[in-house]
Structures are given as C-alpha cells and as structure tokens.
Scaffold this motif. Sequence first.
Motif, short mmCIF file in Angstrom:
data_model
loop_
_atom_site.label_atom_id
_atom_site.label_comp_id
_atom_site.label_asym_id
_atom_site.label_seq_id
_atom_site.Cartn_x
_atom_site.Cartn_y
_atom_site.Cartn_z
N ALA A 1 -58.75 52.82 -34.15
CA ALA A 1 -58.34 52.06 -35.25
C ALA A 1 -59.64 51.15 -35.58
CB ALA A 1 -57.29 50.89 -34.28
N SER B 1 -59.30 50.22 -39.35
CA SER B 1 -58.35 49.22 -39.59
C SER B 1 -58.45 47.95 -39.11
CB SER B 1 -57.02 49.77 -39.12
OG SER B 1 -57.13 51.22 -38.96
N GLU B 2 -58.96 47.68 -37.99
CA GLU B 2 -59.31 46.55 -37.46
C GLU B 2 -60.44 45.83 -38.22
OE1 GLU B 2 -60.38 46.81 -33.49
OE2 GLU B 2 -58.22 47.32 -32.96
N ASN C 1 -58.95 44.95 -41.68
CA ASN C 1 -58.01 43.56 -41.26
C ASN C 1 -58.54 42.27 -40.99
OD1 ASN C 1 -55.63 44.47 -41.78
ND2 ASN C 1 -55.39 45.74 -39.78
#
Lengths: 781, 139
Positions: A716, A719-720, A723
Amino acid sequence: MADGLQSLTFLALILPFLAAVVAPWLTKALKHNAAWVLALAPAFMFVHFLGYAGAVADGATITGGYAWIPSLGVDFSWYLDGLSLVFALLISGIGTLIVLYSGGYLKGNEYQGRFFSFILMFMGAMQGLVVSDSFLMLFVFWELTSITSFLLIGFDHARDASRRAALQALVVTGLGGLSMLAGLIVIQFATGVGSMSELLALGDLLRQSPFYLLALILILGGAFTKSAQFPFHFWLPNAMEAPTPVSAYLHSATMVKAGVYLLMRLNPALGDTAWWETILPVFGGTTLLVGTLLAIRQTDLKLMLAYTTVASLGLLVMLTGFGSEIAVEAAVLYLIAHSMFKGALFMVAGLIDHESGTRDVTRLGGLRGAMPITFAAAMMAAISMGGLPPFFGFLAKEEIYAALNFAGGWNSVFTLVAIAGNALMFVIGFAVAIKPFFGELRETPKHPHEGPVLLWLGPLTLAVVGLATAVFSGLSHQYLSSPMASAVAGTPVEVYISIVPHVGLPLILSVVTVLLGVAIYVFLDGARATMAGILRAIGWGPDRGFDQFMRGLVRFSAGVTNIVQNGRLEVYMTVTFIMIALALWVPMIGFGELPTWPEFPDLAFYEWTIILIAVIGLGAVAYAADRLTAIVSLGIQGFAVALLFMLFGAPDLSFTQFMVETLSVVILALAMTRLRLHPSDHRPTPEKLLDVTVAGACGAGFAMLLLKVTQIPFDATLSEFFNTYSYVVAHGRNVVNVIIVDFRGLDTLGEIAVVMIAGLAILALIRIRVPRSGLPAEREG
Amino acid sequence: MRTVIFRTTAPYLTSLMVLFSVFVLLRGHNEPGGGFIGGLIAASAFAIYGIACGVAPVRRALYFHPMGLAGFGLFLSALSGFVSILQGVPFLTGIWTAVHLLGLSVDLSTVLFFDIGVYFVVVGSITSIALALEERERD
C-alpha cells in the motif's frame, strides 16, 4: 578568463551549426553574397584556434568541456594539442575559403542556401571530430561527418550517379564508423578510460592488453574506410559526383583525413608494435600505388586529383605506420602540404569547369591567357604537389625520403614505392596545371574567361600560403609542424627541414623522382591507354564488388521480409497473441506460481446479472453471424466490465471504460464499413479452432494473472503516498486525476503527444488513395 | 441511421454531451472526471452528431480542423508546464493562484490548463479519426 575562453571554444565548436541554421534565409536575402557573411563563422573559428598556437607550441595542451550525460560519465570535452590544433586550423582556414568559393561556384543555384547549410554542418562535425576528447563525442562527430557528407555528395540528387555515390560513401564510412565505435568500446573496456587525454597518458597499458589486436583491427576498420585505404578506396573517387567545393573540401583537405587523424591520434597508444608497423605500411603503400596508377588512367581533372588523394592518404598511412620520429615528421609535413595544394588544385579544376564547361583534360588547352590568375594558382599548387622547391610540398617530400632512408627493415621496398608514387603524383599535378593552360586554345562548351573573385580567391590563397609556409619554414615548423609531430610521436620533436637543399640521399632520390616524373609526363597519353587496357582486362574492382554486395543485401532482405512480413494480418495477429499467451503462461508454470483456487464469492443479485450480461456478450461475439454484430456484442461485454468497475469502487476507471467502449464500437463499425470486408466470417474449421485456442489461452492467462495478483499481499506504499499528498501538494481530492495531471504530468504530456501522433498517422492512412489497379479490394467504389 | 427522430434529437444530445464533457473536465481534480474522460465524451458527442447528420455539419460546427484542436491542446499542455520554469521550479510543477470574480474565489492552476490541453488532444484526435472514417469518398 579561463571560463571565458572555455565558452569561446564552445562557441567556436557550435558556430558552424548555428551558421548552418541561418544559411538558407541569409542566402535567400543576399543571394550568393551570403558567402561573405557565412565565411565569418569559420574565420572566427580560425582566429580563435590560432590564438592557442603560441601556448600549444610551448608544449601546453588546452582542455575544457561540459558535462553532457553526467549519469553515464560522458562529457562534451575537447583536447587541443599540436595535432588537433593543426587540423582545426586546416578545417577552419580552408573552410573559410571553401565557403567563399561555394558562393561563386553555385551562384544562381536554386539550392545554394541548402548547400551552405550542409557544408557548414559538415565543417562543424569535422571540427568537433578533431578536437574531441571523449570517445563518445568523437564517435558522434565521426558519424555526423559521414551523414553530412552523404547530403553533400548527393546534393545533386536528381542524378543517379550522385545518389549512388552518396549512398556508397555513407555505407562504407558509416560501417567503418561502427567498427571504430566497437574499437573504442574495446579500448575503454581494456583500459578503463573513456577519453583521448587519459588514453594517451596510459603508456603501454593498451599495447600489453590481450585485447590489443582486436581493438587495433576495429579501429583500423574505421580509419581505413574513412581515409579510403585499399580496398575501401573506391568510394572516394565516386564521391566526386559532389559539387566541386565539396570535393575540394571534404575529399582533399578534411573528411578523408579523419582516418589519418585517428591513426595519428592513437599512434602513441596503439603504435610501436609489430602489428602496427606491418599493417599500416603495407596497406598504405598498396593504396599509394593503386591510387596513382588509377589516377594516370583518368581524363577528368577531378578524378585525376581524386585518385591522387587516395594515393596521398596511402602515403600518410604508410608513414604513420613506420612510427619513427622522422617518419612522423614527414607525415605531418606532407599532410599540411597536401591539404593546401590539393585544396587549391580541386578549386582550380572546378574553376576551369565552371568557366569553360568541361573538366576533360583532353578537351582543354591554351587557357593561360584567358584565366591568368587560375593558371598562376594551379602552377604554384602543382609545384608543391610535384615536390619542387620553394614550396611546402618540397619539404614534405625531402622528409619522406629522409624517413624511408633511416627506417629499418623493408625500407628499400617502401622507398621504391614512394619514388613511384611521388613520380606519378608529380605527373598528375603538372598534368592538371599544364595541359589545360598550354598549347593552342581548344573549343570548349563555354567561352572561357577568368572567374569572379569569389572563385579564384581560394585557390590563390592556398597556393600562396603553400609558398609562404615553406619560405618561412622556421615559423611554420615552430607553430605547426613541430607541435603536431610531437603530439603524434608522443614525445617532443623538433622539425628542422628548410627549403635550402641539403646534399644527400634524399636529394638524389628527389632528382630521380623528378626525372621519372618528367619521363612519364612525356608519355602520359600512352601510359593512360596502357592503364585503361590493363583495367579493362581485369574487369572487376571493389566498386563493382560494392554493387554486387548491395544487390545481394537487397535480395537477402527481400527474402527475410517475405518470411517475417508476409502481409497477412491474420498471421501477425495470431503470432502476437500466441506470444502473449506464452508470456502469460510460461513464467507462471515455470516458477510454479499458479494461483490457488479462490473461495467462491458471495454475490448479490445485480452482480450476478452483470456477469451474466458479460457472458452473454461474449457468447454473442462467438456466434455472431456478421462482423457488425460481433463488434456490438463485444461492446456489451465491455460495458458489463465497466459496470463492475463502478460497483467495486473505481468510478474514474469505469467512466473511462464506458467512453472507450462506446467510441471503439463506433470507430470499429465505421472502419469495418469502410474496409469493405466480407460481412460474414468464412474461416475454415481448423483455423477457427486455432483462433479459439489462442483466444482462450490469452483470456484464461489474464484471469490467472489477476487472480494471482490479488492473492499476493497488497503493497500500500503508493496508495498511502498519494492519499496523503494528493490534497496537500496538488490541491486535488481525485487521486487518479492528480496523478495524471500533477505527479506524473510529464508522462501525460508524452502520452497526449503519442495520442496526437497516432491520430495523425491514422488520418494519413485513411487518406491514402490506392490506385485502382493497385488493390483488388478497392475495385468497387 | 438517419431517422427523423435521431436527426432531430442529435443536435440537442450533442450539445448536452459537450456541456457535460466540460463539466466533467472541470470537476476532474476533486471528483471522478478530468481531461481524458471529458475529451472522450465530447468526441462521442461529435461522433453521434456525425452519424446523425453527416460529417459536413460537424466540420462546420467545429470550425477548426479537429487535428488543429489536438495540436492546440498539446501546445497548451506543454505551455502550462513552462509557467513553473518562470517561477524557478521544475518543468510542469503545478502553480496555483486564486482569482476573485464577482465575489467568488476561483482557484486557477497550471494543472487545470494542462488538463484542458489533454481534453483538446483527445477530442481532436478521436474526432478527426471518426470523421475521416465517416466521410465516404463520393464518386
């Protein structure tokens, strides 16, 4: 101050390219007088490099440069010692005269601006080549000279012979360049250095390396093709298809000497071995004899000179190969002398052609009254070429004989070769300078008269300089010959020779040469007929060999193309998809990475419906009776997938998928109606089975891959990252869009450029009008 | 395809879709949307108009050649990247500014213009292909 000089040198190196850019416009505005302006560029270079002469004569080397590709350790760096400097001065000095000469020679030519552009680019390439320090830069400029000379030789592109000669030169010298690149890579691999200055400082390291012979052969491949050594000599005389200013510049003074330059440059690192001292003299000596003998046979002034250029290059290679200090001195002197007299004689040949309309020596005569300045220039250059005092050529020839006299071993053979070669060059030199000018005035296509100043300025200057450098031999040795010879020999060398004849073996050999030359000159017509007869009897030469080679190559490629590119779309598609299936399945099976069978998901009613729609769509594709139905059915399946994206949290993706599906159905349908294919599918059953297998393998493979991907732990990090930062850094909450326009904006820029170019390409393909007889499918209209 | 109903509704449908495409384009930074999708929507709108009414009206309505629009888009995108160079930051770095207009604060950014460029490239390229395919050479 040093910085300023550094940028000035850089400017001098790129100035020809800048001038090449403005040349067409300038020529449009000023017509042929643009030459006066454009000549300022090489003149500036000449003056700039002349400024270094004092320092270089004192033994300094000028280096400088900028980082070019820092990540690969490649620099745009230059290295100026005696050798580079003399070459730089010859290129820019003769270049100035050539630009002026082209102004007069191509006056009124529709493409004169283009010509200026090409020749200035060539000049820049050549200049870059001789001052390059880094290997890669040397190679880039080396190949750039091949490409620009291709443009120049093929300048008169409407003629077959020009195109053939241009292609031939490009193929021969371009291949040689690749060989040289390989050689440089081997050197870099063997020694760990990537620039000339470092290589020259290494001493014996390269010679003792096990890769020495490989490197030597590869480098010689480059040098021998560029400098037209036997058996690669054939391209140079063919290159005479180029306009005369090109011949005078590229094929006498500069480009063909690039190979000699390379050998001289590498002499301290590669020379002084048995290989070097055998290969170079043998090939050089052969080239010298072949070149002069072929020259005798010619009647075209330019071709006579071209073949003697081949011969002179052979002489230079031969002398460089001896490696003794005095041989190096002789090579240096001869190189300088040759650049001047050959440049002048080529320009004279062009002048005669320009003013009288023919270059055939048997049709010319008695021009000395009509063209006195040309005659004077020709005579002076010929005296230098013949090796008579008080011209620079005399110094060179005396030094050659002195060198051969003191070289060990084979000296007697090579002395004979040199005497024969020099005598024949004497003949050709005077044939060019006497035959057209003496005797009775012959009828020529044009009424001959003296050319304009732009035309005679160049040859006259070069001829006078050839005299001045000899008369003031002290100065020219101090600033030109000695530093250059020192650089080539790798140790400090002083050149002493002057125009005062010194009694000894060299002088005796000179006298023999001159007597022999006079004798041949008297019987020139007979000698020419004999040579022509011999050549007819042989009937085959490397030039014909080149044609056979090219024809064979074309036939071979045609054969290969017929196998690889058979023109059947089905075959391409099948092969492509088989490769995809293999790429999907082979690694998965090979590494035992097949996914485990997933737990069957618990699906809601509407989710089942969507899957059902997708399956129905697929089934409809398979059973569709005509192509349009199949396309639309495929669209249905695509929409179902888009719905799935929507349900599982990728609105952006599903949105795009909807639009792409719609548009692909529309465009495919439009394309299909335009292609006028059979509306229904009529493949035989085996072919259908093959297609089904391939399609099934691809589809199942992708399914497996996706299953596997979802079964490995999800990383992740990205994505992190997005984000966390998409709103903070890029002020956007839609991560997908933020990535596209902000985080990876450069990628997107590239992609939209691709989209647009693809669009243009498709548009062009659609617009192609195939002639009715060409394609049976187009018959209906 | 050229039924009366389709031909009558197509212009309205097209204008709605183009309007929608602009909306999708502009909201893209925060909500699903963006230049690429917007461009595709607008391209389908023109394709529909072309199928319904023929290619000539579409070309008239577009006024510019679609490839010209694509070129303009590419130019705009590249140009928006240069703004950041003038500010002394790397090429294509997003530069933001707020403009007060009629009492409203509107955020303007180079990435918005970049996205508009993407929109034009997609509209232009796809439309020109579709129109070229629809156009039948008439004998």
